[in-house]
Design a protein around this motif. Structure first.
Motif: not given
Length: 1342
Positions: A1095-1110
């Protein structure tokens, strides 16, 4: 003890469970206090009549919480511990830790301390049953009893949801004397009707987390290692066995020795007496491990009683099942004198815990207080408004005081929440003489960040000009104030904030040796602002030694003694520090004196003295950011030798008569003298300033001006001059040299890199286009590896560039090549083109070479060379439905293609996308053309996955020189041309959201902000919420930049300037290289790349922010590089492309209640999902069309789903507690059958591995990860000690699953079953679905 013996006899007579009378007496009749009803309540700290020993430390108070726990300190909010596995961040005794709720009169929670003989006799009987030898002489003097009676689980009630009728009853007893402590857990027959609770974050996803039973020490000296703990039960099977089994011989009774230093010792290990009778069916199978516990050779503690040969009242040991096996991480002495660790948990994580971890308290308990003196008595009725909203007021004989409530700490006027991270904001001003240079600064920023759980304080001061910033490195007391304020409290001690609150003044004087330079620091705290930020003003005045550039300062750990009175705190000390320059070190020192004045409560009993121990101290100056930083880790405790405590000097408590600016010099005892400070003359009672400039006492050099200041003077350089490096002389200003011009730069040669001067004498290096590297080392980019040329061309790589040349027989510029007949270029007909580049024909799979007539048109009859099938085609080469004949039969009669209804070439290409002809590096990513209403090719064509755009002629052939790169403005094609540019991705997204919001978004709705050129503005803010963040060029949030309301992050533009080098013209860009994981975490989809299988943990990031979703279920379509997900909050299924700027698209928006699992069939262009609200399994095309129900019977809680596209099989799990199962059918819903139904509990995750052809699942009930062949044979266990898995995916030789206990992604090796890695996102919340994104499509192609 006779009652206990009688109870054992009753148990032996009637069965194998503890009757309700087996609980110790409890309730209002016994004087119990009742915890107020609620979901997350805690009792006030019950002051014990005598301290008890818990985990080797003294505890004076105990707290009882709703959620089945007892602690020696108040609880944090339940979200910080109720769903997590052991260890916890605070001390815990947990007879049944779960999300319990007594609202609405659902049960009672009672607690009391008791020293009555009948209670103590019953308790000691249970204890000696578990410890017949070591506790034979144990006589408890006190007991603490907590009883949870008929309590229920937390539920989100609605019209369709009735309160649960399952209620639990259990009890915890702590029996102790001055020397030792034992704990008893009691579970009566029928007392545990539910075994777990549903997480509040689960929304309408049906799952439960089992309760936890055990102990946790609560803190650790090593912040990178989880704390010590002992777990009795955390699985459903182990929890069921609590009533039926035991470590005392009495079912439902469990005894533990908890008074030792660093381990919990379970009962039942000192020899077994006759066990409670059990039927043969109840005995464990041969080979099943019996009930075990950590055993070791103990050296009894000095305070433990001697263990005589006292005959135990009760003997017995009940063997248990493997499921009730305890696990612990308590360090235990071994016979060889070393230590062993009896349990190695999964990869650990660190999270900050509770403020003040200490549990020992002074015999005289002093709550945090605050009051105000007045001539007449003040009362709470008059002045309760002076107290914090989180405090209560108490009247005393001479006034009132404020006390912080439970879960808060402070002096009563200001209270901070325990367990929260603290921040301080302030301004620093000052006038310093550094060497002979004078430096002034006004209102530069100071920020401090406090981690109260381990006493760490980080301070940053930005904007102090040189050379003062570097010279302040040794002045650690600037940050030391915060270390004292929020130091980790040892038992019986209080840090500064608990005494002073947020309103005080610190006066500090430091004298440096050997030079005698003196500096005064005044820091004034002005209360708590919004968000509980402490506000501070700092003023620095005086002289500090000059420090040259490129030196570092090392501060040695130190201890400091603080003396306390009702309104002042004083300390003094000698500090050493080391100045290091290269290999040369110099040890210097300074003497400091400080006092902190505040308004205190006369009714509080402050310690006479306390010792502050600073274990780690760092100071550094960041020249790039111009920030001075201090970091300290401090702990405050009692002064060890009270004989050293002298009387408080009037100089320290402020009662001296010296007049400013005279200084008070302490003498013997309470004697003192007044002395004028340097720069003043007088007898100490009155001092006047010395004007060093007029009296010729200054040492200002040439080109400088002397300016007198109170108590000193400063030298300022004349215009055109600046201070020299020694801080004394002034030298002419010289323009900074340009390293790019004089060759003093480290950049690569000019044919590979360019040097960029920064204007400050420094330079940066940048590789030229066509090269890659850091500018110092630049290597050539092989553009040919990306196949930039036309498939009929050859690519030639050259240093820094490349060229394309058409192959023999073709003409063009290499980016576009056309066939040349007899030297004259001519275009191929579609039939001739297919002859050269055969396309696949469904459903055969191998290339068909069409037959063309003399004019290059398709012959009406076409036959497949290898299969023998024949069919008729129209003029566009499209097969005419119903004309195909089998091999060996008479071919169909085909008429003139012109007489048949035909598709246009563009429509034909849309129905049968062809792959791009193979070139030097085949791509194979088909382009689906865009056609207009008449079926003609649109002049502008754009590739859906790569983002390239180009112009085409009427035949759909690319026009040379028109292709544009991804992210750039598309070419203008056709006529007439628009006069304005097409809308950008930011503008399209903004317009789409505005239309979605009806043109008038609310203040809580996000609308992207675009600049005039259509790019995303670097700073994006969410409506009027105050939350802001920085974004990349594609609009994606940059992790770590989101700010709280009131502040905005510094965001830099991410749009690069246009390149002067023309972009290559590839036909199709290859898909992104490498494999990565996508995981669902509430309102976002996370990106976690893999390096091999790591796992390249240092390169992890948010791909999509979906406000109001679960987001729950997630899968990937490798053909079109699209991700698909289910949303249980919005009750939708959506998708989005992986290219930058792709917009989410909802494809199913109705007829869903709780869509959870999702699987994509990339061959059939179909998707499948489970809906646990409707108890259905459905399928649809990837665009949401052709939707139909596959199954809606014999389903209870369908959860995970997986598909095998190559073989056309579908698999799913049913999370039915009564009869869990894994089923299978074809993708069309035929041949449904149960595949696995034995030895499974809660099969949450399911994955089909297309390479090994194994079906594997993760079970949150059995804690197993298992695999089987698709027919149900070959079943085997890969890992048997999972925590609480939710979703799983297979890749290469690893499994990756999300876990609700760890709130992370866990990696498991397929061959060994070992845990190899884990990733824990910074934002902690539950993770749901997970999938792997390959750079190719696995399995067969269609």
């Amino acid at each position: 003890m006779r009652a206990v013996a009688a109870l054992l006899a009753a148990v032996l007579a009637v069965g194998t469970a503890l009757p309700r009378p087996g609980l110790l007496p409890h309730g209002p009749a016994r004087g119990d206090a009742r915890l107020r009803p609620g979901d997350d309540e805690s009792s006030p700290g019950l002051l014990l009549r005598r301290a008890l020993r818990l985990y080797g430390r003294a505890a004076r108070r105990l707290y009882v919480g709703t959620n089945g726990v007892i602690s020696s300190q108040d609880f944090p909010r339940e979200t910080q511990y109720v769903d997590d596995d052991f260890p916890t961040d605070f001390p815990v005794i947990a007879p049944f830790l779960a999300d319990l709720d007594t609202s609405g009169d659902r049960g009672n929670i009672y607690y009391r301390q008791d020293d009555s003989r009948d209670v103590l006799d019953q308790a000691v009987g249970y204890i000696q049953a578990g410890f017949p030898r070591s506790a034979g002489a144990f006589v408890p003097t006190n007991a603490f009893i907590a009883t949870w009676e008929e309590v229920g689980p937390y539920q989100e009630l609605s019209q369709d949801n009735e309160p649960s009728t399952k209620l639990n009853t259990f009890q915890a007893v702590i029996a102790y004397n001055d020397e030792d402590t034992y704990t008893i857990f009691l579970y009566p027959e029928g007392g545990l009707q539910f075994l777990g609770t549903r997480p509040k974050e689960s929304y309408n996803v049906q799952l439960e987390l089992p309760a936890r039973v055990g102990f946790s020490w609560g803190d650790s000296d090593d912040p990178k290692r989880d704390g010590l703990f002992h777990s009795l039960a955390s699985s459903e099977q182990a929890l069921r066995n609590l009533e039926r089994e035991s470590n005392t011989g009495i079912p439902g009774v469990w005894v533990f020795h908890v008074g030792s230093t660093e381990h919990v010792e379970p009962g039942g290990g000192e020899g077994a007496a006759p066990a409670v009778p059990r039927s043969p069916a109840e005995h464990p199978n041969p080979g099943t491990t019996g009930y075990t516990h950590p055993l070791s050779s103990h050296s009894p503690m000095a305070q433990r009683p001697s263990h005589g040969s006292h005959s135990p009242v009760l003997l017995g040991f009940v063997p248990g099942r493997r499921d009730t096996q305890e696990r612990s991480r308590w360090l235990q002495p071994r016979g060889d004198g070393g230590t062993g660790q009896s349990f190695s948990a999964n990869p650990s994580s660190y999270s900050s815990g509770q403020h003040g971890v200490g549990v020992e308290e002074d015999v005289h308990f002093n709550p945090d207080v605050f009051t105000y003196s007045a001539a007449s008595k003040e009362t709470c009725a008059q002045h309760h408004g002076r107290c914090s909203p989180h405090a209560f007021c108490t009247d005393y004989a001479s006034g009132f005081c404020c006390h912080c409530r439970a879960t808060f700490y402070g002096n009563g006027r200001q209270c901070l929440p325990e367990g929260a991270v603290h921040r301080l904001n302030g301004k620093v001003s000052g006038s310093l003489r550094v060497g002979r240079a004078s430096v002034r600064f006004q209102d530069v920023d100071l920020h401090a960040y406090i981690v109260g759980s381990d006493g760490r304080a980080y301070t940053a001061i930005s904007g102090v000009p040189q050379p003062a910033a570097r010279a302040l490195l040794p002045l650690l007391p600037l940050g030391g104030l915060f270390a004292w304020l929020f130091a980790l409290e040892e038992p019986g001690s209080e840090n500064g904030f608990s005494i002073t609150g947020a309103e005080f003044t610190q006066s500090l004087e430091v004298t440096f040796y050997p030079g005698g330079e003196t500096v005064q620091v005044t820091q004034t705290a002005e209360g708590l602002g919004p968000d509980n930020y402490l506000s501070l003003r700092t003023h620095i005045q005086g002289e500090v030694p000059f420090l040259p550039e490129n030196v570092t300062v090392h501060i040695t750990p130190y201890k400091e003694l603080y003396s306390y009175s009702s309104s002042a705190v004083t300390s003094s000390g000698q500090r050493e520090y080391v100045v290091a320059a290269g290999t040369a070190n110099q040890t210097l020192s300074y003497h400091l004196r400080q006092n902190v004045t505040f308004a205190g409560c006369p009714h509080s009993r402050l310690p006479a003295r306390q010792r502050l121990s600073v274990a780690r101290a760092f100071a550094l100056f960041d020249g790039h950011e111009h920030v001075l930083r201090y970091a300290l880790a401090a702990r405050i405790g009692p002064a060890r030798d009270d004989a050293e405590n002298p009387g408080v000097s009037p100089c320290h408590d402020g009662t001296h008569t010296c007049e400013a600016p005279a200084r008070c010099q302490p003498g013997v005892g309470t004697e003192y003298t007044c002395e004028c400070a340097a720069g003043y003359r007088g007898d100490g009672r009155g001092c006047r300033d010395v004007d060093e400039c007029t009296e010729g006492l200054s040492q200002c050099g040439p080109f400088s001006v002397c300016l007198n200041v109170p108590g000193s003077y400063r030298c300022e350089c004349r215009g055109g001059y600046q201070p020299a490096g020694d801080g004394r002389a002034c030298v002419p200003l010289a323009p900074a040299s340009d390293p790019c011009e004089d060759g003093r730069h480290p950049c690569a040669p000019g044919d590979r890199a360019r040097c960029l001067s920064r204007g400050d004498g420094h330079a940066t290096c940048e590789c030229l286009p066509g090269y890659t590297g850091d500018g110092i080392q630049c290597s050539d980019v092989d553009e040919c590896a990306e196949s930039p040329c036309h498939p009929a061309a050859i690519c030639y790589n050259t240093p820094g560039s490349f060229s394309c040349r058409c192959r023999p027989g073709y003409a063009g510029d290499g980016f576009q090549c056309t066939y040349a007949a007899e030297g004259n270029p001519q275009r191929l007909t579609p039939c001739q083109h297919e002859q050269m580049y055969p396309r696949e024909v469904p459903p055969l799979g191998d290339g068909h070479v069409p037959q063309c007539d003399e004019q290059g048109r398709y012959r009406p009859l076409q036959c497949h060379g290898s299969s023998g099938h024949c069919w008729c085609v129209d003029a566009a080469g499209q097969e005419i439905a119903g004309t195909r004949t089998a091999p060996g039969t008479t071919p169909p009669r085909c008429g003139s293609p012109e007489s048949i209804q035909q598709l246009t070439p563009c429509e034909h290409a849309r129905m049968y996308p062809r792959e791009v002809p193979p070139g030097p590096s085949p791509v194979g990513d088909g382009h689906v053309p865009q056609c207009d209403e008449q079926g003609r090719y649109r002049p502008l064509q754009c590739h859906s996955s790569s983002g390239h755009c180009w112009c085409v002629d009427a035949a759909g052939q690319e026009i040379a020189g028109t292709r544009t790169a991804p992210g750039t403005t598309p070419p203008r094609c056709g006529s007439p041309e628009p006069t304005e540019r097409p809308p950008s991705m930011c503008e399209r997204w903004r317009q789409s959201l505005l239309e979605h919001y009806g043109g008038s978004p609310r203040g809580d709705q996000y609308v992207p902000q675009c600049d005039p050129s259509g790019d995303f503005t670097p700073l994006q803010c969410h409506g009027d919420s105050g939350y802001c963040w920085c974004v990349e060029q594609s609009g994606r949030e940059i992790p770590g930049t989101r700010s709280e309301p009131g502040t905005t992050p510094p965001c830099l533009p991410s749009v690069a300037p246009p390149s002067v080098r023309p972009e290559p013209r590839p036909d199709v860009s290859p898909p992104g290289t490498g494999t990565f994981l996508l995981y669902a975490q509430g309102q976002q989809i996370g990106y976690l790349p893999l390096n091999g299988t790591r796992l390249q943990k240092e390169a992890a990031k948010t791909l999509l922010s979906l406000h109001g979703s679960i987001v729950v279920g997630i899968d990937y379509d490798c053909r079109e590089r699209m991700i698909y997900w289910t949303d249980v909050a919005g009750r939708t299924i959506s998708r989005a492309g992986l290219e930058p700027g792709s917009e989410p698209e909802t494809i199913i928006s109705s007829g869903l209640i709780s869509p959870e699992g999702l699987a994509v069939d990339h061959l059939r262009r179909a998707m499948f999902w489970t809906d646990s609200g409707l108890d259905r399994i459905e399928r649809a095309r990837l665009d949401g069309s052709e939707r139909r129900v596959l199954f809606d019977t014999e389903l209870v809680n369908p959860r995970a789903i997986a598909v095998d596209p190559v073989r056309g099989n579908l698999y799913w799990t049913d999370w039915n507690r009564e009869a869990p199962k894994i089923e299978t059918s074809t993708v069309n819903g035929a041949n449904r059958r149960v595949l696995v139904h034995t030895d499974i509990g809660l099969p949450n995750g399911l994955t089909f591995d297309p390479f090994s052809k194994l079906l594997c699942w993760a079970d949150a009930g059995t804690k197993h990860l298992e695999c089987t062949f698709p027919d149900g044979t070959g079943r085997r266990v890969i890992q048997s000690n999972l925590n609480y898995p939710f979703s799983i995916i297979s890749y290469a030789n690893h499994f990756y699953h999300t876990d609700w206990r760890r709130d992370g992604v866990i990696a498991v090796n397929k061959e060994t079953g070992s845990f190899t890695d884990e990733y824990l996102p910074e934002q902690r919340s539950h993770l749901y679905g997970i999938t792997a994104v390959y750079p190719y499509c696995p399995g067969a192609r269609k």
